[in-house]
Write an enzyme that holds these catalytic residues in place. Structure first.
Site, PDB file in Angstrom:
ATOM      1  N   GLY A  63      53.748  43.328  40.539  1.00 55.26           N
ATOM      2  CA  GLY A  63      53.559  43.744  41.925  1.00 55.26           C
ATOM      3  C   GLY A  63      54.555  43.182  42.924  1.00 55.26           C
TER       4      GLY A  63
ATOM      5  CD  GLU B  88      50.305  37.683  43.862  1.00 58.09           C
ATOM      6  OE1 GLU B  88      50.938  38.758  43.860  1.00 58.09           O
ATOM      7  OE2 GLU B  88      49.343  37.493  43.122  1.00 58.09           O
ATOM      8  CG  ASP B  89      51.268  42.289  44.741  1.00 59.78           C
ATOM      9  OD1 ASP B  89      50.602  41.239  44.686  1.00 59.78           O
ATOM     10  OD2 ASP B  89      51.098  43.236  43.955  1.00 59.78           O
TER      11      ASP B  89
ATOM     12  CG  ASP C 266      41.826  42.379  46.705  1.00 56.31           C
ATOM     13  OD1 ASP C 266      41.440  42.839  47.776  1.00 56.31           O
ATOM     14  OD2 ASP C 266      41.341  42.708  45.618  1.00 56.31           O
TER      15      ASP C 266
ATOM     16  CG  ASP D  15      49.668  48.923  39.618  1.00 59.23           C
ATOM     17  OD1 ASP D  15      49.475  47.825  40.191  1.00 59.23           O
ATOM     18  OD2 ASP D  15      49.069  49.261  38.583  1.00 59.23           O
TER      19      ASP D  15
ATOM     20  NE  ARG E  24      53.582  48.044  38.613  1.00 56.64           N
ATOM     21  CZ  ARG E  24      52.613  47.182  38.874  1.00 56.64           C
ATOM     22  NH1 ARG E  24      52.542  46.598  40.054  1.00 56.64           N
ATOM     23  NH2 ARG E  24      51.707  46.889  37.965  1.00 56.64           N
TER      24      ARG E  24
HETATM   25  P1  IMP Z   1      43.251  39.031  43.755  1.00 52.61           P
HETATM   26  O1  IMP Z   1      43.272  38.171  42.536  1.00 52.61           O
HETATM   27  O2  IMP Z   1      41.958  39.788  43.875  1.00 52.61           O
HETATM   28  O3  IMP Z   1      43.606  38.324  45.033  1.00 52.61           O
HETATM   29  O4  IMP Z   1      44.264  40.207  43.545  1.00 52.61           O
HETATM   30  C1  IMP Z   1      45.543  39.991  43.313  1.00 52.61           C
HETATM   31  C2  IMP Z   1      46.234  41.102  42.561  1.00 52.61           C
HETATM   32  O5  IMP Z   1      45.495  42.325  42.432  1.00 52.61           O
HETATM   33  C3  IMP Z   1      47.417  41.450  43.385  1.00 52.61           C
HETATM   34  O6  IMP Z   1      48.492  40.596  43.062  1.00 52.61           O
HETATM   35  C4  IMP Z   1      47.675  42.882  43.042  1.00 52.61           C
HETATM   36  O7  IMP Z   1      48.525  42.942  41.927  1.00 52.61           O
HETATM   37  C5  IMP Z   1      46.304  43.437  42.724  1.00 52.61           C
HETATM   38  N1  IMP Z   1      45.753  44.156  43.897  1.00 52.61           N
HETATM   39  C6  IMP Z   1      44.911  43.680  44.839  1.00 52.61           C
HETATM   40  N2  IMP Z   1      44.618  44.605  45.768  1.00 52.61           N
HETATM   41  C7  IMP Z   1      45.322  45.716  45.419  1.00 52.61           C
HETATM   42  C8  IMP Z   1      45.463  47.042  46.012  1.00 52.61           C
HETATM   43  O8  IMP Z   1      44.895  47.402  47.062  1.00 52.61           O
HETATM   44  N3  IMP Z   1      46.287  47.885  45.341  1.00 52.61           N
HETATM   45  C9  IMP Z   1      46.953  47.559  44.202  1.00 52.61           C
HETATM   46  N4  IMP Z   1      46.858  46.343  43.631  1.00 52.61           N
HETATM   47  C10 IMP Z   1      46.048  45.425  44.223  1.00 52.61           C
HETATM   48 MG    MG Z   2      50.212  40.875  42.075  1.00 54.62          MG
END
Ligand code: IMP
Ligand code: MG
Length: 181
Positions: free
Chosen positions: A50, A104-105, A108, A164, A170
């Site tokens: 990402g 990081e992208d 979340d 993605d 992407r």
């Molecule tokens: P977390 O662990 O829930 O904070 O999520 C982190 C990873 O989930 C990110 O680095 C993204 O790769 C993926 N992600 C979270 N939200 C989205 C979204 O809205 N679209 C696509 N990928 C997401």
């Molecule tokens: Mg990511």
């Protein structure tokens, strides 16, 4: 309004590239202020896949010597987090004693970042900071300090600029939000 169709879903443009680019400019100014005169060589950690596009844009603006290291973590299936973070690729270099800037992208739920900081601590990093393009405050369940972030976004599923939907989207230059059907 610009729309894209990926597999079975429709997405509409929500953040055009110009806005993303301006937000990255601002993050780069902060990073450069913090690291410009440093004596070590900080690591920019690319969290595959990402972060590829964000890292590429950020690197062009970075004005201090840095090293790129990558790792790959996965947690998403389709349009939601599984809550489990898997390390699909280990760190591509030794980071013992180094300062690491996690690029990081998106943050979340926060699970990935928390897991990653633990991995870095266990690998002997001297310090780790978080630099994320996007942050979804309404989805975040962890108490984490984001050292650098470019934009806050609502709790919607997005694609583009590295992010993605089942590996698709992407390559999109702008960011698109899922249209609920
Ligand atoms: P977390 O662990 O829930 O904070 O999520 C982190 C990873 O989930 C990110 O680095 C993204 O790769 C993926 N992600 C979270 N939200 C989205 C979204 O809205 N679209 C696509 N990928 C997401
Ligand atoms: Mg990511």
């Amino acid at each position: 309004m610009k729309q894209v169709r990926l597999k079975d879903k429709t997405f509409r443009i929500s953040i055009p590239y110009d806005e993303i680019s301006t937000a990255i400019d601002k993050v780069a100014v902060k990073l450069n202020n913090d690291f410009r005169d440093c004596e070590d060589i900080p690591i920019l950690l690319c969290v595959l896949n990402g972060s590829i596009m964000f890292l590429g844009e950020l690197m062009k603006r970075v004005e201090f010597n840095c090293q790129i290291v990558s790792t790959k973590l996965t947690s998403y299936e389709g349009t939601s987090s599984t809550g489990r973070v898997k390390q699909a690729l280990g760190l591509t270099a030794d980071i013992t004693g180094r300062r690491v800037i996690i690029v990081e992208d998106i943050v979340d739920t926060g699970n990935t970042i928390v897991e990653l900081q633990q991995i870095l601590a266990e690998a002997g990093a001297k310090e780790s900071r978080i630099c994320t393009l996007l942050y979804k405050p309404a989805a975040c369940r962890k108490d984490i300090r984001l050292d650098y972030y470019a934009m806050e976004i609502p709790n919607d599923f997005i694609v583009g600029f590295g992010l993605d939907y089942d590996e698709l989207g992407r390559n999109l230059k702008d960011i698109y939000t899922l249209v609920e059907e």
